[in-house]
Design a protein around this motif. Structure first.
Motif, PDB file in Angstrom:
ATOM      1  N   LEU A  27      31.783  46.107  29.486  1.00 30.22           N
ATOM      2  CA  LEU A  27      32.615  45.481  30.506  1.00 30.22           C
ATOM      3  C   LEU A  27      33.482  46.534  31.178  1.00 30.22           C
ATOM      4  O   LEU A  27      34.127  47.345  30.503  1.00 30.22           O
ATOM      5  N   ASP A  28      33.501  46.516  32.481  1.00 31.92           N
ATOM      6  CA  ASP A  28      34.323  47.422  33.272  1.00 31.92           C
ATOM      7  C   ASP A  28      35.761  46.903  33.268  1.00 31.92           C
ATOM      8  O   ASP A  28      36.012  45.789  33.743  1.00 31.92           O
ATOM      9  N   PRO A  29      36.717  47.671  32.745  1.00 26.76           N
ATOM     10  CA  PRO A  29      38.108  47.215  32.705  1.00 26.76           C
ATOM     11  C   PRO A  29      38.677  46.862  34.084  1.00 26.76           C
ATOM     12  O   PRO A  29      39.602  46.063  34.176  1.00 26.76           O
ATOM     13  N   ALA A  30      38.104  47.411  35.134  1.00 20.82           N
ATOM     14  CA  ALA A  30      38.578  47.108  36.489  1.00 20.82           C
ATOM     15  C   ALA A  30      38.168  45.702  36.932  1.00 20.82           C
ATOM     16  O   ALA A  30      38.720  45.174  37.891  1.00 20.82           O
ATOM     17  N   LEU A  31      37.232  45.090  36.210  1.00 21.59           N
ATOM     18  CA  LEU A  31      36.715  43.780  36.612  1.00 21.59           C
ATOM     19  C   LEU A  31      37.164  42.641  35.713  1.00 21.59           C
ATOM     20  O   LEU A  31      36.715  41.505  35.882  1.00 21.59           O
ATOM     21  N   VAL A  32      38.038  42.949  34.742  1.00 23.31           N
ATOM     22  CA  VAL A  32      38.525  41.913  33.838  1.00 23.31           C
ATOM     23  C   VAL A  32      40.033  42.036  33.673  1.00 23.31           C
ATOM     24  O   VAL A  32      40.627  43.072  33.957  1.00 23.31           O
TER      25      VAL A  32
END
Length: 68
Positions: A27-32
């Motif tokens: 999971l991309d931290p920028a998207l969650v």
């Protein structure tokens, strides 16, 4: 150790961080957005927030949408 992620029990390695959990799930931290034991974490805190037995994570995904 066991933690709850989005309401479901899951086993993670001892001394895991929130960032390592996101990375393991690709999971991309920028998207969650992540809530750890009821507190929303800043992205800068993800790699320093160490999990403990029984902790709760809510991983919220940003969704696009609207009318066409």
């Amino acid at each position: 150790m066991e933690v709850r992620i989005n309401g479901k029990p899951e086993t993670v390695a001892d001394k895991s961080t929130v960032g390592s959990v996101l990375a393991a799930r690709e999971l991309d931290p920028a998207l969650v957005s992540v809530e750890h034991n009821g507190n929303i974490l800043e992205r800068s805190q993800l790699d320093s927030a160490v999990l403990s037995e029984g902790d709760e994570l809510e991983i919220l995904f940003f969704m696009g949408g609207g009318q066409a």
